[in-house]
Motif scaffolding. Structure first.
Motif, PDB file in Angstrom:
ATOM      1  N   TYR A 159       0.839  -1.202   0.000  1.00 59.24           N
ATOM      2  CA  TYR A 159       0.000   0.000   0.000  1.00 59.24           C
ATOM      3  C   TYR A 159       0.874   1.252   0.000  1.00 59.24           C
ATOM      4  N   LYS A 160       1.916   1.248   0.824  1.00 54.95           N
ATOM      5  CA  LYS A 160       2.797   2.418   0.912  1.00 54.95           C
ATOM      6  C   LYS A 160       3.488   2.694  -0.420  1.00 54.95           C
ATOM      7  N   ILE A 161       3.891   1.627  -1.111  1.00 57.32           N
ATOM      8  CA  ILE A 161       4.513   1.808  -2.421  1.00 57.32           C
ATOM      9  C   ILE A 161       3.515   2.425  -3.395  1.00 57.32           C
ATOM     10  N   ALA A 162       2.293   1.833  -3.453  1.00 57.00           N
ATOM     11  CA  ALA A 162       1.293   2.269  -4.428  1.00 57.00           C
ATOM     12  C   ALA A 162       0.774   3.670  -4.145  1.00 57.00           C
ATOM     13  N   ALA A 163       0.519   3.972  -2.865  1.00 55.85           N
ATOM     14  CA  ALA A 163      -0.118   5.247  -2.514  1.00 55.85           C
ATOM     15  C   ALA A 163       0.877   6.362  -2.258  1.00 55.85           C
ATOM     16  N   LYS A 164       1.944   6.062  -1.530  1.00 57.37           N
ATOM     17  CA  LYS A 164       2.846   7.123  -1.092  1.00 57.37           C
ATOM     18  C   LYS A 164       4.061   7.311  -2.002  1.00 57.37           C
ATOM     19  N   LYS A 165       4.590   6.192  -2.489  1.00 61.05           N
ATOM     20  CA  LYS A 165       5.808   6.298  -3.292  1.00 61.05           C
ATOM     21  C   LYS A 165       5.508   6.521  -4.773  1.00 61.05           C
ATOM     22  N   LEU A 166       4.523   5.786  -5.309  1.00 64.47           N
ATOM     23  CA  LEU A 166       4.220   5.881  -6.737  1.00 64.47           C
ATOM     24  C   LEU A 166       2.993   6.732  -7.038  1.00 64.47           C
ATOM     25  N   GLY A 167       2.120   6.906  -6.062  1.00 72.34           N
ATOM     26  CA  GLY A 167       0.946   7.753  -6.242  1.00 72.34           C
ATOM     27  C   GLY A 167      -0.087   7.226  -7.208  1.00 72.34           C
ATOM     28  N   VAL A 168      -0.118   5.917  -7.447  1.00 68.31           N
ATOM     29  CA  VAL A 168      -1.109   5.352  -8.374  1.00 68.31           C
ATOM     30  C   VAL A 168      -2.385   4.910  -7.658  1.00 68.31           C
ATOM     31  N   LEU A 169      -2.318   4.771  -6.344  1.00 69.15           N
ATOM     32  CA  LEU A 169      -3.499   4.443  -5.549  1.00 69.15           C
ATOM     33  C   LEU A 169      -3.932   5.724  -4.829  1.00 69.15           C
ATOM     34  N   ARG A 170      -5.082   6.234  -5.215  1.00 68.25           N
ATOM     35  CA  ARG A 170      -5.582   7.476  -4.616  1.00 68.25           C
ATOM     36  C   ARG A 170      -6.910   7.213  -3.937  1.00 68.25           C
ATOM     37  N   VAL A 171      -7.049   7.669  -2.705  1.00 67.45           N
ATOM     38  CA  VAL A 171      -8.259   7.431  -1.919  1.00 67.45           C
ATOM     39  C   VAL A 171      -8.836   8.774  -1.488  1.00 67.45           C
ATOM     40  N   SER A 172     -10.105   9.021  -1.823  1.00 61.70           N
ATOM     41  CA  SER A 172     -10.756  10.280  -1.462  1.00 61.70           C
ATOM     42  C   SER A 172     -10.965  10.350   0.048  1.00 61.70           C
ATOM     43  N   ASP A 173     -11.216  11.558   0.551  1.00 63.62           N
ATOM     44  CA  ASP A 173     -11.459  11.745   1.983  1.00 63.62           C
ATOM     45  C   ASP A 173     -12.662  10.919   2.441  1.00 63.62           C
ATOM     46  N   GLU A 174     -13.688  10.871   1.597  1.00 63.57           N
ATOM     47  CA  GLU A 174     -14.898  10.124   1.949  1.00 63.57           C
ATOM     48  C   GLU A 174     -14.612   8.632   2.073  1.00 63.57           C
ATOM     49  N   ARG A 175     -13.835   8.117   1.125  1.00 65.33           N
ATOM     50  CA  ARG A 175     -13.514   6.686   1.170  1.00 65.33           C
ATOM     51  C   ARG A 175     -12.538   6.376   2.303  1.00 65.33           C
ATOM     52  N   GLN A 176     -11.674   7.335   2.640  1.00 63.90           N
ATOM     53  CA  GLN A 176     -10.777   7.132   3.776  1.00 63.90           C
ATOM     54  C   GLN A 176     -11.578   6.896   5.057  1.00 63.90           C
ATOM     55  N   LYS A 177     -12.645   7.682   5.239  1.00 63.97           N
ATOM     56  CA  LYS A 177     -13.507   7.510   6.416  1.00 63.97           C
ATOM     57  C   LYS A 177     -14.196   6.155   6.369  1.00 63.97           C
ATOM     58  N   GLU A 178     -14.624   5.765   5.170  1.00 63.95           N
ATOM     59  CA  GLU A 178     -15.284   4.467   5.010  1.00 63.95           C
ATOM     60  C   GLU A 178     -14.329   3.330   5.355  1.00 63.95           C
ATOM     61  N   TYR A 179     -13.101   3.418   4.843  1.00 64.58           N
ATOM     62  CA  TYR A 179     -12.118   2.369   5.116  1.00 64.58           C
ATOM     63  C   TYR A 179     -11.732   2.339   6.595  1.00 64.58           C
ATOM     64  N   LEU A 180     -11.695   3.509   7.232  1.00 67.83           N
ATOM     65  CA  LEU A 180     -11.368   3.560   8.655  1.00 67.83           C
ATOM     66  C   LEU A 180     -12.427   2.826   9.473  1.00 67.83           C
ATOM     67  N   ASN A 181     -13.690   3.033   9.139  1.00 65.29           N
ATOM     68  CA  ASN A 181     -14.772   2.341   9.853  1.00 65.29           C
ATOM     69  C   ASN A 181     -14.735   0.838   9.600  1.00 65.29           C
ATOM     70  N   LEU A 182     -14.460   0.458   8.347  1.00 67.15           N
ATOM     71  CA  LEU A 182     -14.353  -0.962   8.023  1.00 67.15           C
ATOM     72  C   LEU A 182     -13.148  -1.583   8.734  1.00 67.15           C
ATOM     73  N   GLY A 183     -12.044  -0.819   8.788  1.00 62.92           N
ATOM     74  CA  GLY A 183     -10.854  -1.303   9.477  1.00 62.92           C
ATOM     75  C   GLY A 183     -11.099  -1.493  10.959  1.00 62.92           C
ATOM     76  N   LYS A 184     -11.868  -0.566  11.555  1.00 65.29           N
ATOM     77  CA  LYS A 184     -12.193  -0.692  12.978  1.00 65.29           C
ATOM     78  C   LYS A 184     -13.018  -1.949  13.232  1.00 65.29           C
ATOM     79  N   THR A 185     -14.019  -2.184  12.383  1.00 70.66           N
ATOM     80  CA  THR A 185     -14.861  -3.373  12.536  1.00 70.66           C
ATOM     81  C   THR A 185     -14.036  -4.646  12.424  1.00 70.66           C
ATOM     82  N   LYS A 186     -13.144  -4.683  11.425  1.00 65.08           N
ATOM     83  CA  LYS A 186     -12.311  -5.869  11.210  1.00 65.08           C
ATOM     84  C   LYS A 186     -11.326  -6.068  12.357  1.00 65.08           C
ATOM     85  N   ALA A 187     -10.728  -4.987  12.824  1.00 66.91           N
ATOM     86  CA  ALA A 187      -9.748  -5.088  13.912  1.00 66.91           C
ATOM     87  C   ALA A 187     -10.401  -5.604  15.187  1.00 66.91           C
ATOM     88  N   VAL A 188     -11.565  -5.060  15.529  1.00 68.78           N
ATOM     89  CA  VAL A 188     -12.272  -5.486  16.745  1.00 68.78           C
ATOM     90  C   VAL A 188     -12.690  -6.946  16.622  1.00 68.78           C
TER      91      VAL A 188
END
Length: 265
Positions: free
Chosen positions: A169-198
């Motif tokens: 993920y770090k390579i795709a999003a931060k180093k190469l910039g080919v994976l872009r996530v909108s602010d809205e989807r970031q919030k969505e992924y954060l909620n999904l990540g919380k559910t999965k982590a718990v």
């Protein structure tokens, strides 16, 4: 005679590898992603060589914390020495150890760094005039591109890809910039990540009852998204894993190849 020759060749090869490793860059000077990659590979190989399986949560914890631990303990060790130190450690060259974890791997590196063999070879390398080739930034970038492409190919063939340490993920999003996530989807992924982590932590409660207090604390941290805690780290890990897999699915759905996205990189 054959056994003695084989043993001599093995020792000679080991010395040669270490001599070359001592010409590589100090870990305090390399990009964090490069150090993470070396450590991740060495850790994976260690568990594989020992025939041990590791829970993904434990693997992520090791990957997330090992770089900082090694940097603190031995900032001047050379990056190509890391796999050598870990390999020698699991073979018992540094004595007995109990379990493969952050402390164990860090100790392998510390003992390797303090060894007399390493010290003697280091002195020789100081006066050596041999020029050892080091990859350029563009070559490192190409290696990361290949790694991203290989990860996508793995996903296409297996239907899943476990991104330990969120390295891809770090390579795709931060180093190469080919994976872009909108602010809205970031919030969505954060909620999904919380559910999965718990969910994972609650399963851990059943499987590791002796760690009930620690896991219970992490559940609270994850649920409340407490900054700087182990719980929130797990939430972020799961969120970025979901983001990467969803991106892979979208690429597959639209018939897009990652190599095509990288043509202008």
């Amino acid at each position: 005679m054959e056994n003695k020759l084989t043993k001599y060749q093995s020792v000679h090869t080991s010395v040669s590898m270490l001599s070359q490793a001592l010409q590589s860059e100090k870990i305090c000077n390399v990009p964090k992603l490069e150090l993470d990659k070396i450590l991740l590979t060495a850790v994976h190989k260690a568990f594989s060589d020992k025939g041990q399986r590791i829970d993904p949560v434990d693997m992520d914890y090791i990957v997330d914390n090992l770089a900082d631990s090694v940097l603190f303990a031995c900032p001047f060790v050379r990056i190509e020495e890391i796999p050598i130190a870990v390999q020698k450690g699991i073979l018992g060259d540094y004595g007995e150890y109990f379990g493969l974890n952050v402390s164990t791997f860090t100790n392998f590196v510390k003992l390797h760094y303090a060894s007399s063999n390493r010290a003697n070879l280091a002195k020789q390398s100081i006066v050596s005039t041999t020029k050892v080739y080091e990859p350029t930034e563009s070559e490192i970038l190409e290696r990361d591109k290949d790694l991203l492409i290989q990860s996508f190919e793995w996903f296409k063939s297996k239907g899943f890809f476990e991104d330990h340490g969120n390295y891809i993920y770090k390579i795709a999003a931060k180093k190469l910039g080919v994976l872009r996530v909108s602010d809205e989807r970031q919030k969505e992924y954060l909620n999904l990540g919380k559910t999965k982590a718990v969910e994972k932590l609650r399963n851990d409660l059943l499987q590791r009852p002796m760690e009930r207090q620690k896991i219970g604390t992490m559940i609270v941290e994850a649920t409340e998204l407490k900054s700087g805690t182990d719980g929130i780290k797990l939430v972020y890990k799961e969120a970025l894993q979901i983001a990467l897999i969803n991106w892979f699915k979208e690429l597959l759905e639209f018939g897009t190849e990652i190599k095509d996205l990288l043509t202008d990189q």
